[in-house]
Write an enzyme that holds these catalytic residues in place. Structure first.
Site, mmCIF file in Angstrom:
data_model
loop_
_atom_site.group_PDB
_atom_site.id
_atom_site.type_symbol
_atom_site.label_atom_id
_atom_site.label_comp_id
_atom_site.label_asym_id
_atom_site.label_seq_id
_atom_site.Cartn_x
_atom_site.Cartn_y
_atom_site.Cartn_z
ATOM 1 N N GLU A 35 12.212 -41.470 26.376
ATOM 2 C CA GLU A 35 11.343 -42.017 27.424
ATOM 3 C C GLU A 35 9.982 -41.304 27.466
ATOM 4 O O GLU A 35 8.974 -41.910 27.829
ATOM 5 C CB GLU A 35 12.084 -41.918 28.757
ATOM 6 C CG GLU A 35 11.614 -42.819 29.860
ATOM 7 C CD GLU A 35 11.374 -44.283 29.476
ATOM 8 O OE1 GLU A 35 10.300 -44.809 29.838
ATOM 9 O OE2 GLU A 35 12.235 -44.894 28.814
ATOM 10 N N HIS A 37 8.243 -40.188 24.807
ATOM 11 C CA HIS A 37 7.419 -40.865 23.790
ATOM 12 C C HIS A 37 7.009 -42.258 24.278
ATOM 13 O O HIS A 37 5.878 -42.692 24.076
ATOM 14 C CB HIS A 37 8.207 -41.055 22.495
ATOM 15 C CG HIS A 37 8.670 -39.794 21.836
ATOM 16 N ND1 HIS A 37 9.998 -39.468 21.699
ATOM 17 C CD2 HIS A 37 7.973 -38.784 21.271
ATOM 18 C CE1 HIS A 37 10.106 -38.324 21.061
ATOM 19 N NE2 HIS A 37 8.895 -37.877 20.801
ATOM 20 N N GLN A 61 6.023 -27.864 9.643
ATOM 21 C CA GLN A 61 6.072 -27.162 10.929
ATOM 22 C C GLN A 61 7.460 -26.578 11.239
ATOM 23 O O GLN A 61 7.689 -26.117 12.342
ATOM 24 C CB GLN A 61 5.579 -28.066 12.061
ATOM 25 C CG GLN A 61 6.462 -29.242 12.393
ATOM 26 C CD GLN A 61 5.786 -30.192 13.381
ATOM 27 O OE1 GLN A 61 4.870 -30.932 13.032
ATOM 28 N NE2 GLN A 61 6.215 -30.181 14.633
ATOM 29 N N GLY A 147 2.202 -35.370 24.816
ATOM 30 C CA GLY A 147 2.886 -34.977 26.039
ATOM 31 C C GLY A 147 2.574 -33.532 26.416
ATOM 32 O O GLY A 147 2.347 -32.684 25.547
ATOM 33 N N GLN A 153 0.965 -26.779 21.850
ATOM 34 C CA GLN A 153 0.505 -27.772 20.863
ATOM 35 C C GLN A 153 -0.684 -28.553 21.411
ATOM 36 O O GLN A 153 -1.687 -28.765 20.729
ATOM 37 C CB GLN A 153 1.666 -28.714 20.540
ATOM 38 C CG GLN A 153 1.296 -29.965 19.785
ATOM 39 C CD GLN A 153 2.503 -30.766 19.362
ATOM 40 O OE1 GLN A 153 3.210 -30.369 18.462
ATOM 41 N NE2 GLN A 153 2.759 -31.897 19.992
ATOM 42 N N VAL A 176 8.108 -36.049 31.039
ATOM 43 C CA VAL A 176 9.099 -36.968 31.629
ATOM 44 C C VAL A 176 10.425 -36.212 31.696
ATOM 45 O O VAL A 176 10.826 -35.548 30.728
ATOM 46 C CB VAL A 176 9.245 -38.254 30.787
ATOM 47 C CG1 VAL A 176 10.304 -39.168 31.390
ATOM 48 C CG2 VAL A 176 7.903 -38.976 30.698
ATOM 49 N N SER A 186 13.928 -34.597 21.989
ATOM 50 C CA SER A 186 14.876 -35.109 20.983
ATOM 51 C C SER A 186 15.968 -34.079 20.739
ATOM 52 O O SER A 186 17.089 -34.420 20.365
ATOM 53 C CB SER A 186 14.138 -35.417 19.684
ATOM 54 O OG SER A 186 13.076 -36.307 19.949
HETATM 55 O O1 PAF Z 1 5.122 -33.159 19.007
HETATM 56 C C1 PAF Z 1 5.589 -33.566 17.935
HETATM 57 O O2 PAF Z 1 6.506 -34.374 17.876
HETATM 58 C C2 PAF Z 1 5.000 -33.036 16.630
HETATM 59 O O3 PAF Z 1 4.702 -31.683 16.709
HETATM 60 C C3 PAF Z 1 3.803 -33.844 16.138
HETATM 61 C C4 PAF Z 1 2.628 -33.765 17.099
HETATM 62 C C5 PAF Z 1 4.195 -35.302 15.953
HETATM 63 C C6 PAF Z 1 3.330 -33.310 14.784
HETATM 64 O O4 PAF Z 1 4.333 -33.376 13.823
#
Ligand code: PAF
Length: 283
Positions: A35, A37, A61, A147, A153, A176, A186
């Site tokens: 939700e 996303h 990452q 988000g 980030q 959320v 996730s």
């Molecule tokens: O927040 C995320 O899901 C990831 O760090 C992103 C921004 C898609 C980069 O891979």
């Protein structure tokens, strides 16, 4: 739903929309949409004519001991949910499409990537900054949606956009939460039922900090200690990476609380590392 796997393919679609005078929105994700996303996609659709959702589990990452291989993936479900939320296309490249043989250029946001999660996940934010820069160059969005849950980030991407004069507006959206306060992620799917119940402690700890500030506490260290104490009282918290009381933009520690303040935590429930944060304005 149109799922495009090549950089050339998504560029062609975006160029066609631009020629028709349409604005482009980008929602970068690693898939397994929830939700949180979907709130980004819905917002993007209200502000942009053509919304691209990238679904790419970015190997750059993840550390060697992290969950790259087991990270949850379900492209069919993502495609259905993204379409319902208003996306026009999913960009789903293979790792070799994004990082072909010989790839060696990275983006580093030097200071903002160092504290908080960066101290425990070396190389993580270099991987994030690199892939997000590539996505911006590939999709050339007018706006990109992130988000506030991934607060470091977000701060780093905002800095990067300013520092490199990237021609994109960053739109941040609030966290959320489940009805019991757990921030959507996730990675919540990794939690056992008992861990899932215990995981609400992150939000409860942050609320404890916020309540103290509301009651007049202005010493950042004391607020941090109270947040940590709440986390420590939960037996299923197996490790606390950090409890931070910081400026949400610079991520600098705040000893005396005034103005905009962010309380942020990272802690393990069993083997699952969760992060959360809360923002307050202190007068
Ligand atoms: O927040 C995320 O899901 C990831 O760090 C992103 C921004 C898609 C980069 O891979």
């Amino acid at each position: 739903m149109n799922v495009v796997e090549t950089i050339a393919g998504v560029r062609e679609l975006v160029r066609a929309e631009r020629r028709r005078g349409k604005s482009i929105g980008l929602v970068p994700t690693m898939g397994y949409l929830h939700e949180g996303h979907l709130s980004l996609i819905r917002r993007a659709r209200t502000e942009c004519d053509f919304v691209v959702v990238s679904v790419f589990v970015n190997p750059l990452q993840f550390g060697p001991q992290e969950d790259y291989n087991t990270y949850p993936r379900d492209l069919n479900r993502d495609a259905r949910l993204a379409a319902e939320a208003g996306a026009a296309v999913i960009f789903h490249p293979a790792p070799a499409e994004m990082y072909p043989e010989g790839f060696q250029t990275h983006v580093e946001v030097e200071r903002l990537s160092q504290g908080l999660c960066g101290a425990f996940r070396p190389g993580h934010f270099r991987g994030v900054a690199t892939v997000v820069t590539k996505l911006f160059n590939i999709v050339t969005p007018d706006r990109a949606y992130f988000g506030e849950k991934d607060a470091q980030q977000l701060a780093l991407i905002q800095r990067m956009v300013r520092d490199l004069n990237l021609d994109v507006e960053i739109v941040p959206l609030p966290i959320v939460r489940e009805s019991d306060g757990l921030a959507l992620s996730s990675r919540n799917t990794y939690l056992s039922p008992a861990e899932r119940r215990a995981a609400t402690v992150l939000y409860r700890a942050l609320l404890r900090g916020r309540d103290l500030i509301a009651a007049g506490e202005r010493d950042g260290r004391r607020v941090g200690e109270a947040v940590r104490g709440t986390l420590q009282a939960e037996p299923l918290v197996s490790r606390i990476d950090y409890v931070a009381v910081v400026d949400p933009e610079t991520l600098a520690e705040k000893a005396a609380l005034s103005g905009r303040v962010m309380l942020a935590v990272a802690a393990y429930i069993g083997k699952v590392r969760l992060i959360d944060n809360i923002r307050v304005v202190v007068d």
